[in-house]
Design an enzyme around this catalytic site. Structure first.
Site, PDB file in Angstrom:
ATOM      1  N   GLU A 109       0.752  -1.309   0.116  1.00  0.00           N
ATOM      2  CA  GLU A 109       0.105  -0.056  -0.036  1.00  0.00           C
ATOM      3  C   GLU A 109       0.831   1.248   0.001  1.00  0.00           C
ATOM      4  O   GLU A 109       0.559   2.119   0.788  1.00  0.00           O
ATOM      5  CB  GLU A 109      -0.838  -0.040   1.136  1.00  0.00           C
ATOM      6  CG  GLU A 109      -1.991  -1.173   1.158  1.00  0.00           C
ATOM      7  CD  GLU A 109      -2.970  -1.207   2.369  1.00  0.00           C
ATOM      8  OE1 GLU A 109      -2.876  -0.516   3.369  1.00  0.00           O
ATOM      9  OE2 GLU A 109      -3.933  -2.142   2.159  1.00  0.00           O
ATOM     10  N   GLU A 112      -5.547 -10.585  -1.751  1.00  0.00           N
ATOM     11  CA  GLU A 112      -6.557 -10.668  -0.445  1.00  0.00           C
ATOM     12  C   GLU A 112      -7.862 -10.653  -0.798  1.00  0.00           C
ATOM     13  O   GLU A 112      -8.681  -9.608  -0.403  1.00  0.00           O
ATOM     14  CB  GLU A 112      -6.063  -9.260   0.286  1.00  0.00           C
ATOM     15  CG  GLU A 112      -4.565  -9.148   0.471  1.00  0.00           C
ATOM     16  CD  GLU A 112      -4.353  -7.971   1.516  1.00  0.00           C
ATOM     17  OE1 GLU A 112      -5.133  -7.426   2.101  1.00  0.00           O
ATOM     18  OE2 GLU A 112      -3.041  -7.609   1.555  1.00  0.00           O
TER      19      GLU A 112
END
Ligand code: GLA
Length: 441
Positions: free
Chosen positions: A240, A347
């Site tokens: 991220e 994910e």
């Protein structure tokens, strides 16, 4: 069939996000969207299921306190292993036997993935004794530690490591022939979890924050990747790096000290510590055709132009909004592939709040969810460089979505491939069929 709209556009637009079925639903969706965006902006995205425990060092007992320990629907290992949904689990399937790709094959998801030459995995909690781990070894061919390999979990205080849980999960994976994705070396969210609790204080005390962070990253990556060299097939090296929306970098402690240089520093240290591990940059997206997706592609081009050793991109794939998934995701994945990079969906989960009753068209919630998973899997395996997908959890009894606001407003979200009785859901079979279909062509 779940209907996902197919408009074009390059921004996150309201018509892209709202199901637009009736006014009640529109208003409710606006409310939810505002909550989601507020949460993402305030908290920098999403947090872990056991992030509430993150104010303390990682510790097996803490982790064992999660809601699996008292979940009496969890069968003992034998019951799980004897799951008669798969009476003929072909343990004797060999790498050169692709019978699991044949129509009607009676194989697990992991066996099917193995025959296809790809990985299908699950994220596992930080409890090596969790009985549901046997579900993972029986049904998947890859494993990710949901939390146990994050920097702040391995090292609550900078430089002070406890590998107990990570070692045990890796040993479990190896004992069961599961590939391991390492997650995540450098993630600028959640002190005491994503990174050491004292890191920011130490940076603040340093006369040269750039050099301090550069050294901290180099040491951490060399230590952990070096420790597990040859045993972890791929690493999420940086997680991220971008802001929730828009084109900015996430203003995390690494970025504030080093600018975007921290990304290259992490990848270079990882390559040096394990030249054979595939190195991924992992990121999440609300919608797959926005300034943020463009920003990621620009960042990747820059990194590659600088010679940064990056091998792949992890697309987290938490499905938050009912967006025009197939075309946009396909375009995005194709653009990544064109850069010569591998891709994994890292994910995956499909939250209930993207599957409104009005959208079900007579399907059950789990059937609609299976369609959504199928679209994600199809988009992935439509591009040759997609080497696998990982679901973010094992069964519906435990998911970060049921714990973090605002997603917990919809609990139980039931976003995973196994239900609370540990039986495979329609999504499990949808992914299995999709892989068989995609790789038998
Ligand atoms: C991000 C992180 C994961 C996990 C999820 C939600 O996606 O990459 O490790 O923490 O948030 O829990």
């Amino acid at each position: 069939m779940l209907e996902l709209k197919t408009t074009g556009g390059s921004q996150i637009e309201m018509q892209d996000i709202l199901p637009m079925v009736d006014m009640r639903q529109v208003l409710f969706s606006i409310f939810i969207l505002m909550l989601v965006i507020a949460a993402l902006l305030l908290s920098g995205c999403h947090q872990d299921d056991d992030s509430s425990e993150n104010s303390e060092p990682a510790d097996d007992d803490d982790v064992a306190d999660d809601d699996t320990s008292d979940d009496d629907t969890v069968a003992d290992d034998d019951t799980i292993a004897d799951d008669d949904t798969f009476p003929d689990d072909d343990d004797d399937d060999t790498a050169d036997d692709d019978s699991c790709l044949q129509p009607g094959a009676d194989c697990t998801l992991g066996e099917t993935a193995a025959d296809a030459g790809i990985f299908v995995g699950a994220a596992v909690p930080s409890d090596p004794e969790d009985p549901r781990l046997s579900l993972v070894s029986a049904h998947f061919n890859s494993l990710t530690a949901e939390n146990a390999m994050k920097w702040g979990e391995l090292s609550y205080h900078l430089g002070d490591y406890d590998y107990t849980t990570a070692d045990a999960l890796l040993a479990f994976a190896e004992d069961n022939g599961l590939r391991v994705r390492g997650h995540a070396l450098v993630w600028g969210k959640y002190p005491g979890h994503g990174y050491p609790a004292d890191l920011e204080t130490l940076i603040g005390q340093s006369p040269d924050p750039y050099a301090f962070v550069q050294t901290a990253i180099a040491d951490h990556v060399a230590t952990v990747v070096g420790r597990y060299a040859g045993r972890i097939e791929s690493w999420d090296v940086v997680n991220e790096p971008l802001s929730s929306v828009g084109t900015q970098f996430d203003p995390n402690p690494f970025y504030l000290a080093m600018g975007a240089d921290y990304i290259a520093a992490a990848f270079m240290a990882a390559r040096e510590a394990d030249p054979d591990a595939r190195l991924f940059l992992n990121e999440y997206f609300l919608v797959y055709d926005t300034p943020k997706t463009d920003a990621l592609l620009d960042l990747l081009e820059d990194l590659l132009a600088q010679g940064v050793p990056i091998d792949g991109v992890g697309i987290q794939g938490h499905l938050f909004v009912s967006e025009p998934l197939p075309e946009r995701l396909h375009r995005f994945l194709t653009a990544i592939e064109a850069l010569g990079l591998d891709i994994e969906l890292t994910e995956l989960d499909v939250a209930k709040n993207v599957l409104w009753d009005d959208m079900l068209n007579g399907q059950t919630l789990f059937e609609a969810q299976a369609d959504a998973y199928d679209l994600l899997a199809a988009a992935c395996f439509d591009v040759a460089s997609c080497t696998g997908l990982t679901v973010w959890g094992i069964d519906d009894s435990r998911t970060w979505l049921d714990e973090l606001f605002p997603f917990n407003l919809f609990a139980p979200n039931n976003p995973l491939l196994f239900d609370r009785d540990l039986a495979p859901k329609p999504a499990y079979f949808a992914i299995r069929e999709r892989i068989a279909e995609a790789f038998s062509r």
